[in-house]
Each structure stands twice: as structure tokens, then as C-alpha cells.
Design a protein around this motif. Sequence first.
Motif, PDB file in Angstrom:
ATOM      1  N   ARG A  54       0.522  11.665   3.991  1.00 50.38           N
ATOM      2  CA  ARG A  54       0.372  12.531   4.822  1.00 50.38           C
ATOM      3  C   ARG A  54       0.743  14.124   4.371  1.00 50.38           C
ATOM      4  O   ARG A  54       1.893  14.256   4.263  1.00 50.38           O
TER       5      ARG A  54
ATOM      6  N   PHE B 115      -4.707   7.306   1.984  1.00 52.47           N
ATOM      7  CA  PHE B 115      -4.529   5.826   0.725  1.00 52.47           C
ATOM      8  C   PHE B 115      -4.405   6.764  -0.261  1.00 52.47           C
ATOM      9  O   PHE B 115      -4.607   7.481  -0.729  1.00 52.47           O
TER      10      PHE B 115
ATOM     11  N   GLU C 282      -4.914  14.429   7.284  1.00 57.41           N
ATOM     12  CA  GLU C 282      -4.906  12.666   7.765  1.00 57.41           C
ATOM     13  C   GLU C 282      -3.866  11.904   6.559  1.00 57.41           C
ATOM     14  O   GLU C 282      -3.426  12.772   5.654  1.00 57.41           O
ATOM     15  N   ILE C 283      -3.290  11.036   7.116  1.00 56.03           N
ATOM     16  CA  ILE C 283      -2.528   9.845   6.238  1.00 56.03           C
ATOM     17  C   ILE C 283      -3.908   9.059   5.645  1.00 56.03           C
ATOM     18  O   ILE C 283      -4.656   8.845   5.615  1.00 56.03           O
TER      19      ILE C 283
ATOM     20  N   GLY D 186      -0.545  18.199   7.683  1.00 57.37           N
ATOM     21  CA  GLY D 186      -2.004  19.412   8.705  1.00 57.37           C
ATOM     22  C   GLY D 186      -2.936  18.604   7.871  1.00 57.37           C
ATOM     23  O   GLY D 186      -3.197  18.451   9.168  1.00 57.37           O
TER      24      GLY D 186
ATOM     25  N   PHE E 291       4.540  -0.926   8.775  1.00 57.81           N
ATOM     26  CA  PHE E 291       4.940   0.454   7.569  1.00 57.81           C
ATOM     27  C   PHE E 291       6.142   0.776   7.307  1.00 57.81           C
ATOM     28  O   PHE E 291       7.235   0.462   8.601  1.00 57.81           O
TER      29      PHE E 291
ATOM     30  N   TYR F  67       0.532   5.250   0.672  1.00 56.53           N
ATOM     31  CA  TYR F  67       0.141   6.230   1.428  1.00 56.53           C
ATOM     32  C   TYR F  67       0.324   8.208   1.991  1.00 56.53           C
ATOM     33  O   TYR F  67       1.548   7.709   1.165  1.00 56.53           O
TER      34      TYR F  67
ATOM     35  N   TYR G  45       0.867  -1.760   0.274  1.00 58.89           N
ATOM     36  CA  TYR G  45       0.078   0.288  -0.278  1.00 58.89           C
ATOM     37  C   TYR G  45       0.914   1.382  -0.159  1.00 58.89           C
ATOM     38  O   TYR G  45       1.696   1.091   0.366  1.00 58.89           O
TER      39      TYR G  45
ATOM     40  N   PHE H 213       4.060   7.600   2.829  1.00 68.96           N
ATOM     41  CA  PHE H 213       4.579   5.919   3.726  1.00 68.96           C
ATOM     42  C   PHE H 213       3.965   4.519   2.963  1.00 68.96           C
ATOM     43  O   PHE H 213       2.925   5.111   2.241  1.00 68.96           O
TER      44      PHE H 213
END
Lengths: 116, 113
Positions: free
Chosen positions: B37, B45, B42-43, B40, B104, B35, B33, B91
Amino acid sequence: AQSVTQPDIHITVSEGASLELRCNYSYGATPYLFWYVQSPGQGLQLLLKYFSGDTLVQGIKGFEAEFKRSQSSFNLRKPSVHWSDAAEYFCAVGSLMNSGYSTLTFGKGTMLLVSP
Amino acid sequence: EAGVTQFPSHSVIEKGQTVTLRCDPISGHDNLYWYRRVMGKEIKFLLHFVKESKQDESGMPNNRFLAERTGGTYSTLKVQPAELEDSGVYFCASSQDLAGAQYFGAGTRLSVL
């Protein structure tokens, strides 16, 4: 669509005191729930997870979390905080799709500061 | 056992340039996966591979982002051309089972100037 709310952006706790980090989720079915921690300069480390069964889940580093379906919550707790616990904590919900996989939806994170 | 590794740890580029991020998942993990961020926020997808196949790329922001996973091993995420709003931490995560816990990497911090 699922969502996760971590209402506290920052929390300061004295070393040795107890800790509770709040997490509320929105999801139509039974969720898969996770807590991750990110220490400075490190990646996201899995603290604990809830898939099913016992609603009180034990994790690493002395952390635990309790799944409460009636409150849509999955709060993280630790009885005595150590200075090394200072980090950012993320709550996440995993969604099991028809194809069988799960993506994670994260909260915005809570930064934990530990005072002497 | 080695965890998820990401390269580079930090990349600073100018707007319009190309950057390629790499992720090596945990050995034996078929699910990979990406991801992101943004500061400021959210992380969020981006996409999911099962072996070499893209299972879901619904989170990819636009066609400037291209992800590949050659032979079902490591994965790359290319941004071409990079824009200012692409700055953030990227990530990578891997899991053994489709609904299993995701592990992660440390992330790649991308700064577009």
C-alpha cells in the motif's frame, strides 16, 4: 478486470449509533467478497467473508454484511458502534482464476471515527 | 496458533540502499501473498507463492524487487536498489486453500529517504 469502490473516505459515527459502510464491486463472475479492518498499529484482520449461499453474512465483533448481486454491493453493518471500532475498513473482492487461486483487489478503505 | 508475522515492522533507508523484508506465514499454509500500500492508494497485489514456487508475480513493479520462499516456509522480499517511490506498507498474507480467506500480517512500513 475487477474493481472495488468504497465511496466514503471518512465516516464519523456517534458511539452507540448504527453503522453502514458502503462497498461496490465490479467483477464478471460470482465474486468472493471480504471485509477487513485495520486498527492503528495492527495488521489487517478478517471481519467476514462471502463465498456463496446465504447473502447475509455474520462476522466477528458484531459485524454483518449483505451481498446484493443486483446492486453489485457488499455493505458492512453494525447495529451499535463501540469506541474500539474506530479503525480503517477495507472491502476486497477475490478472483478465482483458472489455476484455482485467488488474488484480492481492495478498495481504498474507509476510515471510521467514533465520537463520544 | 501464531498468525502471520513480518519483520521488521518499520525500516528507514536511503535511496539506493538495499532492504529485505521477511514474512513467516501461518504454519501449514502453502499459499503466501505479498501486497503493498503506497500512501493514499489502494492495497495492491504483488505476487503469490504456492509452497516454494511463484504462481503469479504480475504485480511486481519492476526488476528491483525480488521475492523468494526458501523451502516453502518463510518468504523474503528484497528491494535493490530502493527508490523513493518504493515507500509504503508491505503486507504479507497466507491462506490454506487456493481460494480461501487470506490472513494478513501487521505489515512492514518502508520509508525511503
